[in-house]
Design a protein around this motif. Structure first.
Motif, PDB file in Angstrom:
ATOM      1  N   ARG A 105      16.060  22.000  -0.609  1.00 29.56           N
ATOM      2  CA  ARG A 105      17.199  21.965  -1.291  1.00 29.56           C
ATOM      3  C   ARG A 105      18.561  22.660  -0.503  1.00 29.56           C
ATOM      4  NH1 ARG A 105      14.207  22.714  -5.774  1.00 29.56           N
ATOM      5  NH2 ARG A 105      15.007  24.765  -6.122  1.00 29.56           N
ATOM      6  N   PHE A 106      18.124  23.676  -0.179  1.00 38.10           N
ATOM      7  CA  PHE A 106      19.151  24.631   0.614  1.00 38.10           C
ATOM      8  C   PHE A 106      19.607  23.619   1.881  1.00 38.10           C
ATOM      9  CE2 PHE A 106      20.243  28.183   3.879  1.00 38.10           C
ATOM     10  CZ  PHE A 106      21.403  28.532   3.052  1.00 38.10           C
ATOM     11  N   ALA A 107      18.799  23.261   2.644  1.00 40.95           N
ATOM     12  CA  ALA A 107      18.917  22.500   3.758  1.00 40.95           C
ATOM     13  C   ALA A 107      19.939  21.305   3.418  1.00 40.95           C
ATOM     14  CB  ALA A 107      17.842  22.146   4.680  1.00 40.95           C
ATOM     15  N   ASP A 108      19.224  20.410   2.487  1.00 42.88           N
ATOM     16  CA  ASP A 108      19.968  19.396   1.907  1.00 42.88           C
ATOM     17  C   ASP A 108      21.503  19.564   1.551  1.00 42.88           C
ATOM     18  OD1 ASP A 108      17.964  17.636   2.347  1.00 42.88           O
ATOM     19  OD2 ASP A 108      17.163  17.691   0.475  1.00 42.88           O
ATOM     20  N   LEU A 109      21.702  20.672   0.924  1.00 44.91           N
ATOM     21  CA  LEU A 109      22.937  21.024   0.576  1.00 44.91           C
ATOM     22  C   LEU A 109      24.000  21.306   1.721  1.00 44.91           C
ATOM     23  CD1 LEU A 109      24.869  21.732  -1.995  1.00 44.91           C
ATOM     24  CD2 LEU A 109      24.214  24.326  -1.472  1.00 44.91           C
ATOM     25  N   LEU A 110      23.426  22.145   2.815  1.00 44.44           N
ATOM     26  CA  LEU A 110      24.215  22.199   3.853  1.00 44.44           C
ATOM     27  C   LEU A 110      24.498  21.274   4.643  1.00 44.44           C
ATOM     28  CD1 LEU A 110      22.960  25.938   5.203  1.00 44.44           C
ATOM     29  CD2 LEU A 110      24.931  25.196   3.784  1.00 44.44           C
ATOM     30  N   PHE A 156      17.671  25.684  11.379  1.00 46.42           N
ATOM     31  CA  PHE A 156      18.534  26.618  10.562  1.00 46.42           C
ATOM     32  C   PHE A 156      19.664  27.500  11.287  1.00 46.42           C
ATOM     33  CE2 PHE A 156      15.147  25.463   7.720  1.00 46.42           C
ATOM     34  CZ  PHE A 156      15.902  25.568   6.566  1.00 46.42           C
ATOM     35  N   ALA A 157      19.499  27.866  12.426  1.00 47.09           N
ATOM     36  CA  ALA A 157      20.511  28.088  13.450  1.00 47.09           C
ATOM     37  C   ALA A 157      22.061  27.541  13.272  1.00 47.09           C
ATOM     38  CB  ALA A 157      20.277  28.352  14.640  1.00 47.09           C
ATOM     39  N   VAL A 158      21.748  26.061  13.571  1.00 50.62           N
ATOM     40  CA  VAL A 158      22.799  25.016  13.389  1.00 50.62           C
ATOM     41  C   VAL A 158      23.612  25.193  11.886  1.00 50.62           C
ATOM     42  CG1 VAL A 158      23.603  22.800  13.733  1.00 50.62           C
ATOM     43  CG2 VAL A 158      22.083  23.707  15.295  1.00 50.62           C
ATOM     44  N   LEU A 159      22.697  25.079  11.166  1.00 51.03           N
ATOM     45  CA  LEU A 159      23.163  24.821   9.702  1.00 51.03           C
ATOM     46  C   LEU A 159      23.895  26.063   9.275  1.00 51.03           C
ATOM     47  CD1 LEU A 159      20.158  23.135   7.632  1.00 51.03           C
ATOM     48  CD2 LEU A 159      22.576  22.174   8.252  1.00 51.03           C
ATOM     49  N   LEU A 160      23.390  27.286   9.678  1.00 49.85           N
ATOM     50  CA  LEU A 160      23.812  28.619   9.277  1.00 49.85           C
ATOM     51  C   LEU A 160      25.277  28.895  10.047  1.00 49.85           C
ATOM     52  CD1 LEU A 160      20.817  30.701   8.456  1.00 49.85           C
ATOM     53  CD2 LEU A 160      22.055  29.658   6.931  1.00 49.85           C
ATOM     54  N   VAL A 161      25.326  28.440  11.447  1.00 49.10           N
ATOM     55  CA  VAL A 161      26.244  29.048  12.142  1.00 49.10           C
ATOM     56  C   VAL A 161      27.379  28.136  11.982  1.00 49.10           C
ATOM     57  CG1 VAL A 161      27.061  29.177  14.383  1.00 49.10           C
ATOM     58  CG2 VAL A 161      24.839  30.365  13.686  1.00 49.10           C
ATOM     59  N   ALA A 162      27.136  26.700  12.113  1.00 47.41           N
ATOM     60  CA  ALA A 162      28.187  25.659  12.203  1.00 47.41           C
ATOM     61  C   ALA A 162      28.356  25.076  10.743  1.00 47.41           C
ATOM     62  CB  ALA A 162      27.377  24.435  12.943  1.00 47.41           C
ATOM     63  N   VAL A 163      27.807  25.358   9.737  1.00 46.46           N
ATOM     64  CA  VAL A 163      28.140  24.859   8.436  1.00 46.46           C
ATOM     65  C   VAL A 163      28.627  25.763   7.456  1.00 46.46           C
ATOM     66  CG1 VAL A 163      27.541  23.417   6.446  1.00 46.46           C
ATOM     67  CG2 VAL A 163      26.955  22.531   8.938  1.00 46.46           C
ATOM     68  N   LEU A 164      27.540  26.810   7.171  1.00 49.43           N
ATOM     69  CA  LEU A 164      27.720  27.883   6.195  1.00 49.43           C
ATOM     70  C   LEU A 164      28.667  28.853   6.577  1.00 49.43           C
ATOM     71  CD1 LEU A 164      26.774  28.514   3.529  1.00 49.43           C
ATOM     72  CD2 LEU A 164      24.980  29.944   4.671  1.00 49.43           C
ATOM     73  N   TYR A 165      28.512  29.392   7.980  1.00 53.14           N
ATOM     74  CA  TYR A 165      29.471  30.538   8.197  1.00 53.14           C
ATOM     75  C   TYR A 165      30.777  30.227   8.062  1.00 53.14           C
ATOM     76  CZ  TYR A 165      31.918  33.695  11.219  1.00 53.14           C
ATOM     77  OH  TYR A 165      32.779  34.224  12.087  1.00 53.14           O
ATOM     78  N   PRO A 166      31.410  28.963   8.844  1.00 52.32           N
ATOM     79  CA  PRO A 166      32.772  28.864   8.726  1.00 52.32           C
ATOM     80  C   PRO A 166      33.334  28.480   7.349  1.00 52.32           C
ATOM     81  CG  PRO A 166      31.695  27.210  10.203  1.00 52.32           C
ATOM     82  CD  PRO A 166      30.724  27.980   9.348  1.00 52.32           C
ATOM     83  N   ASN A 217      23.959  14.950  17.847  1.00 51.75           N
ATOM     84  CA  ASN A 217      23.599  14.796  16.414  1.00 51.75           C
ATOM     85  C   ASN A 217      22.144  14.298  16.437  1.00 51.75           C
ATOM     86  OD1 ASN A 217      26.954  14.128  15.805  1.00 51.75           O
ATOM     87  ND2 ASN A 217      25.673  15.385  14.546  1.00 51.75           N
ATOM     88  N   LEU A 218      21.916  13.415  17.481  1.00 49.47           N
ATOM     89  CA  LEU A 218      20.748  12.632  17.574  1.00 49.47           C
ATOM     90  C   LEU A 218      19.510  13.685  17.556  1.00 49.47           C
ATOM     91  CD1 LEU A 218      21.248   9.324  19.264  1.00 49.47           C
ATOM     92  CD2 LEU A 218      20.595   9.612  16.928  1.00 49.47           C
ATOM     93  N   VAL A 219      19.914  14.614  18.461  1.00 54.20           N
ATOM     94  CA  VAL A 219      18.550  15.245  18.803  1.00 54.20           C
ATOM     95  C   VAL A 219      18.313  16.539  17.608  1.00 54.20           C
ATOM     96  CG1 VAL A 219      17.823  17.474  20.297  1.00 54.20           C
ATOM     97  CG2 VAL A 219      19.083  15.669  21.369  1.00 54.20           C
ATOM     98  N   TRP A 220      19.361  17.215  17.247  1.00 51.46           N
ATOM     99  CA  TRP A 220      19.249  17.928  16.185  1.00 51.46           C
ATOM    100  C   TRP A 220      18.698  17.164  14.808  1.00 51.46           C
ATOM    101  CZ3 TRP A 220      21.370  18.581  11.127  1.00 51.46           C
ATOM    102  CH2 TRP A 220      20.894  19.649  10.516  1.00 51.46           C
ATOM    103  N   GLY A 221      19.416  15.696  14.597  1.00 53.65           N
ATOM    104  CA  GLY A 221      19.287  15.067  13.237  1.00 53.65           C
ATOM    105  C   GLY A 221      17.677  14.668  13.430  1.00 53.65           C
ATOM    106  N   LEU A 222      16.973  14.348  14.554  1.00 51.72           N
ATOM    107  CA  LEU A 222      15.607  13.960  14.630  1.00 51.72           C
ATOM    108  C   LEU A 222      14.676  15.252  14.178  1.00 51.72           C
ATOM    109  CD1 LEU A 222      15.361  11.484  17.630  1.00 51.72           C
ATOM    110  CD2 LEU A 222      14.570  11.034  15.250  1.00 51.72           C
ATOM    111  N   ALA A 223      15.093  16.344  14.906  1.00 52.69           N
ATOM    112  CA  ALA A 223      14.338  17.405  14.607  1.00 52.69           C
ATOM    113  C   ALA A 223      14.412  17.942  13.030  1.00 52.69           C
ATOM    114  CB  ALA A 223      14.648  18.559  15.450  1.00 52.69           C
ATOM    115  N   ALA A 224      15.481  17.834  12.685  1.00 50.92           N
ATOM    116  CA  ALA A 224      15.814  18.287  11.168  1.00 50.92           C
ATOM    117  C   ALA A 224      15.129  17.331  10.188  1.00 50.92           C
ATOM    118  CB  ALA A 224      17.101  18.384  10.764  1.00 50.92           C
TER     119      ALA A 224
END
Lengths: 324, 542
Positions: free
Chosen positions: B377-382, B8-18, B357-364
């Motif tokens: 749903r929130f994560a999918d959207l982001l 969620f740190a990545v999604l919020l900081v890198a996707v949602l915040y900008p 991408n791979l490290v984060w993608g696998l974890a996510a």
């Protein structure tokens, strides 16, 4: 009286022959079953009658007219597919109305009436506006039947009509199909690999193997007097014995159904090799003069044990002679 | 727990915040709330024109792509003729061209001094070269070439799923071939058409290279944003970004809604219809001839680029064909450090981004696959947002939100990472979905610990999909242009930027050599990916 006549029909796909020189007559209002193991050419035969495959040679006549080169869309035949092939983008009503709206040009006012009549035939009136995927397998089957019948086809073709249903539903639907087509006096041809289905539903059965028709007759005829050992073995269990066993000529075989062997009486002796208890019915395998015999008997006073000596008898009417 | 924080740190900081920063920022041009920039946008004729052009070009692109892709899919699916397999394979050739490289090749072929334009001029005895593509028609030409592939792939996949029995049922019910098409086959393909329209429209709205290189003054939003930013008019750039993002997203939601209404579960187990061999002599010639013309047309851009890559820089001026050839362009790419530097830059930045991408993608994907409800749903959207938003939007949102990092080397690879999140997650998701949950349970019931089961059962099964998705992300980053042009600095300039600057110095040979290198790398990555997980089933991952 011949409603449909197949004359010397042959279909080859590349090097393989799916149907070989098949001739067959179906009478008006008759229910004919084409029965055989998978790959015997029964579905190809059905598809040729429907016009979906073109025969390599031979002719198809309907009401005495040669329709061999008439395309499927002009043959006016109701075909029910094994997987029903209902249109997923249309609801029940529109599925049934589909054939009425093709070039047959049924007036729009009559369409509704005809659809409702067809749905009433299969007792599905309440489902008019349902989406297809909301229906159970049995309901889909009945809608497919209604769709095929709504166009008042020349005859009805069914491809393995019950194979996709639960066993508990099959019997019920089998009876419904039978009463609907009887009621409409609809000439019906259905293809199946299930002998029970064929025996209980058909007026006559054509048994096919490797593209060849082995025998045509009423259910009783093909069961009691099979033409050859393939038919005898394919329809239920059969003991096919060398003729010498009964003092017949060496060129002949004898077919004895397991239920025609009477235990505990008669002059012949055997040893019980195997017993399978099914409740009302007990199945035995006997060994007599080096031959194995399947016996099917009602649960009588007692059950014989493995290894026990038992007397048995085969009444003359239970022995059917076929050529080797 | 650490993993959830990471996801969620990545999604919020890198996707949602900008994106929120950009949206909110567009209302605070001078630090105080104001709708003035929006009023200014709609009051400026050129801005309105850009919005109109973007929507207009995208709509026509959808129509053109459909008109090419759908019939081609039908012909290849229904008929058998000489060369069918070749045409089938070559039909996806546009996929091999990175955006900028494809546009340059079209310039060499059909532009003012393009080879085709000059050839036609000579053949037809015209006063000036023809077609001399520029402006809207040039953009549409490039778009139709590169985006018809979406319609082709979606329609082909849809046709594979239409059960032959469905068509035969219509036939026995009296339907003529035309009725069969109109009442059964086309309605069943509606979901495919909607999906293809969606991807085509969004790609076209986001298209940057074609209007930039080929547009000849045609205003479109994606480029106007870049220009506003270049001119330092940040408030205008933000407003244009928000408007481009909203128009793209609203079409996305509109089509998704329409798709939802026309969704039917195709049973999908049926047999696809048999191909009809073409028998008549004339039809055979027409089919083979048409197929050959199509193959040549589809491969021309690649061939053109290959040819140009051997042309001496500055040698080609007014001749029909370039007069002087050399292998120097390629030798220099690897010998001369100044020429090799962009390649090295692209390689290290793409590698870092893809590894992340791979490290984060696998974890996510691993964590999300068993979740449902709001969090999922929130994560999918982001996750899908960087794909749904045009590249320019993603880039400018990042640049503005992380302006304190402007001029650093790491901002560009970070941007590659964000833009490729959807690609990698989709590929991993597809692999995870093929794993029956009971396989993992079987491992645990055999005494494996949960981490042992993951390492020895789940990961090996996901690996092919992970490699394929990683390769796709890698090549996308390698040829990336839109966000690169917004945030590169001289010391990390990637290949695409170098191509553009060589082009501007009229070093066509060098520019093309870079382009050919990219095409080869992409082709290799796609082939390896296909071998690893079977033919591409999901056109969106393209």
């Amino acid at each position: 009286m011949a409603h449909l006549e197949l004359l010397d029909l042959t279909k080859t796909f590349g090097p393989t022959t799916a149907v070989r020189a098949l001739s067959l007559i179906v009478n008006r209002g008759e229910i004919l079953s084409i029965l055989g193991p998978s790959g015997c050419g029964k579905t190809t035969t059905l598809r040729m009658i429907a016009g979906l495959e073109t025969p390599t040679s031979g002719e198809i006549h309907v009401n005495g007219k040669n329709v061999t080169s008439v395309p499927a869309r002009s043959r006016n035949i109701g075909l029910v597919f094994q997987n029903y092939a209902l249109f997923p983008h249309l609801d029940v009503f529109e599925n049934v109305a589909f054939g009425l709206r093709t070039r047959r040009l049924t007036p729009e006012g009559v369409v509704g009436e005809r659809v409702r009549k067809a749905l009433a035939n299969v007792r599905m009136e309440a489902f008019e506006r349902r989406a297809v995927h909301q229906l159970s397998g049995g309901q889909q089957q009945r809608i497919a039947l209604a769709r095929a019948l709504a166009v008042e086809p020349e005859f009805l073709l069914l491809d393995e009509p019950l194979s996709n249903l639960d066993p508990s539903l099959r019997e019920d639907l089998r009876d419904q199909i039978r009463s609907i087509v009887r009621h409409l006096n609809m000439t019906t041809i259905f293809v199946t690999h299930d002998q029970q289905e064929a025996l209980s539903l058909a007026d006559r059965i054509a048994i096919m193997d490797s593209g060849v028709c082995r025998q045509i007759g009423t259910p009783d005829e093909v069961y009691s007097r099979p033409a050859d050992s393939f038919v005898a073995r394919f329809l239920g269990k059969a003991n096919v014995l060398a003729g010498e066993f009964f003092g017949l000529g060496g060129g002949e075989l004898a077919v004895v159904r397991p239920e025609n062997i009477k235990l505990g009486e008669g002059t012949r002796n055997a040893t019980v090799a195997k017993v399978t208890f099914e409740g009302a019915i007990v199945n035995y395998v006997l060994e007599a003069s080096g031959q194995q015999l399947s016996v099917r008997s009602f649960h009588g006073n007692r059950i014989y044990d493995v290894g026990e000596q038992v007397r048995f008898d085969i009444p003359p009417h239970g022995i059917h002679r076929i050529a080797k | 727990m650490l993993i959830v924080v990471l996801i969620f740190a990545v999604l919020l900081v890198a996707v949602l915040y900008p994106n929120i920063y950009t949206f909110v920022g567009s209302f605070f041009p001078q630090g105080t709330f104001s709708v003035a920039p929006y009023i200014e946008f709609f009051a400026t004729p050129s801005a309105r024109e850009a919005l109109f052009n973007s929507v207009y070009i995208s709509t026509v692109t959808v129509v053109l792509s459909a008109a090419i892709g759908i019939p081609l899919a039908f012909v290849l699916h229904r008929y058998d003729f000489r060369g069918r397999r070749v045409l089938r394979a070559i039909a996806s050739a546009p996929v091999l061209l990175p955006p900028l490289v494809g546009v340059i090749s079209f310039l060499f072929l059909y532009g003012e001094s393009g080879i085709i334009s000059r050839t036609l001029q000579i053949l037809l005895g015209l006063d000036r070269p023809w077609p001399r593509l520029s402006g809207v028609s040039a953009i549409l030409f490039v778009h139709a070439y590169s985006m018809y592939v979406y319609f082709f792939m979606f329609t082909s996949a849809g046709l594979e799923r239409v059960d032959a029995a469905m068509e035969e049922a219509a036939e026995t019910l009296g339907a003529s071939p035309f009725e069969k098409l109109r009442r059964v086959v086309l309605p069943l393909l509606v979901p495919s058409f909607v999906g293809a329209s969606l991807v085509t429209f969004m790609s076209s709205m986001a298209s940057f290279s074609a209007p930039l290189i080929f547009g000849g003054g045609v205003r479109v939003l994606a480029v106007e944003i870049f220009n506003a930013k270049l001119n330092g008019n940040i408030p205008m750039a933000l407003v244009e970004t928000v408007i481009l993002a909203l128009s793209s997203l609203s079409v996305l939601f509109l089509l998704r809604w329409y798709e939802g209404r026309h969704k039917y579960s195709l049973t999908g187990k049926g047999v696809s219809i048999r191909r009809t061999p073409i028998r008549s002599g004339t039809a055979k010639i027409v089919a083979a001839g048409g197929g050959a013309v199509a193959v040549v047309f589809l491969l021309l851009p690649h061939l053109m680029l290959a040819l140009m890559s051997f042309v001496q820089d500055g040698a080609w001026t007014t001749q029909l064909l370039p007069p002087a050839y050399t292998t120097e362009n390629y030798v220099r790419l690897f010998r001369d450090p100044a020429f090799f530097e962009p390649i090295r830059n692209s390689l290290w930045m793409s590698t870092i981004a893809t590894a992340a991408n791979l490290v984060w993608g696998l974890a996510a994907t691993f964590w999300l696959r068993r979740r449902s409800g709001f969090v999922r749903r929130f994560a999918d959207l982001l996750i899908v947002l960087p794909w749904a938003l045009p590249g320019t939007v993603v880039a400018i949102a990042m640049v503005e939100a992380f302006s304190s990092f402007a001029g650093t080397l790491m901002l560009l690879p970070f941007l590659y990472f964000v833009r490729n999140i959807p690609i990698v997650v989709r590929a991993l998701d597809a692999s995870f979905q093929q794993i029956d949950p009971s396989i993992e349970e079987a491992a645990i019931s055999l005494g494996a610990t949960s981490s042992y089961a993951i390492r020895h059962v789940v990961l090996p099964l996901v690996l092919p999909g992970a490699i394929a998705g990683g390769l796709l992300a890698f090549i996308t980053a390698l040829g990336e242009f839109v966000s690169s042009i917004m945030v590169y600095v001289y010391s990390n300039r990637p290949i695409a930027i170098e191509i553009l600057s060589q082009l501007r110095q009229f070093n066509f040979g060098t520019a093309s050599a870079y382009g050919v290198l990219l095409i080869l790398l992409i082709a290799i990555a796609l082939l390896v990916g296909e071998r690893l997980r079977g033919p591409m089933k999901d056109p969106l991952v393209q």
